[in-house]
Design an enzyme around this catalytic site. Structure first.
Site, short mmCIF file in Angstrom:
data_model
loop_
_atom_site.label_atom_id
_atom_site.label_comp_id
_atom_site.label_asym_id
_atom_site.label_seq_id
_atom_site.Cartn_x
_atom_site.Cartn_y
_atom_site.Cartn_z
N HIS A 55 34.05 35.49 43.42
CA HIS A 55 35.03 34.42 43.19
C HIS A 55 34.46 33.37 42.25
O HIS A 55 35.10 32.99 41.26
CB HIS A 55 35.44 33.80 44.52
CG HIS A 55 36.32 32.59 44.39
ND1 HIS A 55 37.69 32.64 44.59
CD2 HIS A 55 36.04 31.30 44.06
CE1 HIS A 55 38.20 31.43 44.38
NE2 HIS A 55 37.22 30.60 44.07
N GLU A 56 33.26 32.89 42.56
CA GLU A 56 32.66 31.87 41.69
C GLU A 56 32.35 32.45 40.31
O GLU A 56 32.52 31.77 39.29
CB GLU A 56 31.40 31.30 42.34
CG GLU A 56 31.65 30.60 43.68
CD GLU A 56 32.72 29.53 43.62
OE1 GLU A 56 32.91 28.92 42.54
OE2 GLU A 56 33.39 29.30 44.65
N HIS B 93 35.43 32.33 38.07
CA HIS B 93 35.68 31.10 37.30
C HIS B 93 34.94 31.15 35.97
O HIS B 93 35.50 30.83 34.91
CB HIS B 93 35.21 29.88 38.10
CG HIS B 93 36.06 29.56 39.29
ND1 HIS B 93 37.44 29.48 39.23
CD2 HIS B 93 35.73 29.27 40.58
CE1 HIS B 93 37.91 29.16 40.42
NE2 HIS B 93 36.90 29.03 41.26
N GLU C 133 42.17 29.19 40.92
CA GLU C 133 41.63 29.71 42.18
C GLU C 133 42.23 31.07 42.52
O GLU C 133 41.54 31.96 43.02
CB GLU C 133 41.89 28.72 43.32
CG GLU C 133 41.17 27.39 43.17
CD GLU C 133 39.65 27.52 43.16
OE1 GLU C 133 39.13 28.50 43.74
OE2 GLU C 133 38.99 26.65 42.56
#
Length: 287
Positions: free
Chosen positions: A141-142, A145, A179
Site C-alpha cells: 500500500h505504501e 503511493h 488511498e
C-alpha cells in the site's frame, strides 16, 4: 539467483585459487529497491560463516539474523509489485526512466521506530517500523503511493481531508482516489480483494449498495479501490489486467477518480460505458 520462487542461488568464483570464502547479503535488489536503517543510513547486511572454498559447497538454508529479518521481508514483498509493474520498455519501475537510470524505491525500517507512511515531499521514502513488514498489504500500500507518484512522473494529486481515513468511510475525493489506488495496488499485486493490517486484522473490499456500515460514492476509498480491482480483474473490461491503466496513468494525470474515469480513460481509449459504468454503480459511484 536461480529461483525467485524459493530464493535459491549460486555464487561462483573463477579468477584463481581461493582457500576460503563467505557470501554477503544486503537488503536491496540490484539498483531498483532497497531497505535502509535510517533516512541517512545504509542497507542492512550480513555474511555467512567463512567456509573452505574448495570445490562445491552447499550452504543449506541461509537465514538473516532474527533482529533484521524484517528488512528482507520488505525486499521480498517488493518483488510482487515489481513483477507486475507493466513497464515493458526498461527494467525501471515506469517508462519515465531509461535503463541504467532507474529511480530506486527506498524503505526506511527499524524495529524501534514508528512508521506506516510515505514521506511525500520530504525524502519520498516509505517509513516503516516494528512489525509492520509482517503485513505485505501495508508494505505494498505504501509502495503504491510511491508508484502512483512515479507513474505521474513525480507529480501527485493535491490531497485534502485525509486524516483520518478508513476503507469504508467517506473522506474526500482526493483522499479516496490516492488511498483507494494504493489499496488496489496491494490487493492486485497479491491477487486478493482485501487489506490485512500488521495486527492480522482484515478489511474486505467486497461491497455493494446494501453493504452495512459503508458510506457511498467516490469519497470512500474502499468504493474506489474495489472499482479499480473490478476494472482490472481477469474477467474485467480492461483486458484482464491493469496494464492498460498503467500505460494510461504514465501519460495522463488524474486529480481524483472522477477525472480518471470520465476524462483520462476515454482519452486513452479505455471504456466508460456499459460494463465499466455497471462496475462503478455496483460500488455506489455514478457519473
Amino acid at each position: 539467483m536461480t529461483s525467485a520462487g524459493n530464493g535459491s542461488f549460486n555464487a561462483c568464483y573463477s579468477a584463481g585459487p581461493l582457500a576460503k570464502a563467505y557470501v554477503r547479503f544486503t537488503s536491496a535488489s540490484t539498483a531498483t529497491w532497497r531497505v535502509i536503517t535510517s533516512e541517512t543510513g545504509g542497507v542492512y547486511a550480513f555474511t555467512t560463516p567463512t567456509r573452505s572454498a574448495s570445490g562445491t559447497v552447499n550452504l543449506g538454508t541461509v537465514w538473516a539474523p532474527t533482529a533484521i529479518q524484517d528488512a528482507w521481508k520488505i525486499v521480498d514483498t517488493m518483488n510482487l509489485l515489481y513483477w507486475k509493474r507493466a513497464n515493458p520498455t526498461t527494467p525501471c519501475w515506469t517508462k519515465h526512466q531509461a535503463a541504467g537510470k532507474c529511480d530506486i524505491f527506498t524503505v526506511v525500517w527499524s524495529a524501534d521506530r514508528d512508521g506506516g507512511y510515505w514521506d511525500y515531499g520530504g525524502t519520498n521514502f516509505v517509513i516503516l517500523g516494528g512489525d509492520q513488514p509482517d503485513s505485505q498489504h501495508l508494505v505494498l500500500h505504501e509502495a503504491g503511493h510511491w508508484f502512483q507518484w512515479q507513474l505521474y512522473n513525480k507529480s501527485f494529486p493535491e490531497v485534502t481531508g485525509c486524516s483520518p481515513h478508513y476503507v469504508e468511510r467517506s473522506s474526500s475525493t482526493s483522499c479516496a482516489w490516492t488511498e483507494g489506488f494504493a489499496d488496489a495496488v496491494a490487493a492486485y499485486a497479491l491477487g486478493d480483494y482485501r487489506y490485512v493490517f500488521d495486527t492480522g486484522q482484515e478489511a474486505s473490499f467486497v461491497n455493494d449498495p446494501s453493504t452495512p456500515g459503508w458510506d457511498s460514492g467516490d469519497t470512500v476509498q474502499g468504493r474506489v479501490g474495489s472499482s479499480l480491482l473490478d476494472l482490472w480483474a481477469g474477467d474485467g473490461p480492461d483486458g484482464g489486467s491493469w496494464d492498460s491503466n498503467i500505460a494510461m496513468m504514465s501519460g495522463h494525470f488524474s486529480q481524483d477518480f472522477r477525472e480518471y474515469f470520465t476524462t483520462d480513460r476515454p482519452a486513452a481509449g479505455l471504456g466508460t460505458q456499459g460494463v465499466p459504468t455497471q462496475i462503478l454503480a455496483s460500488h455506489t459511484i455514478r457519473y
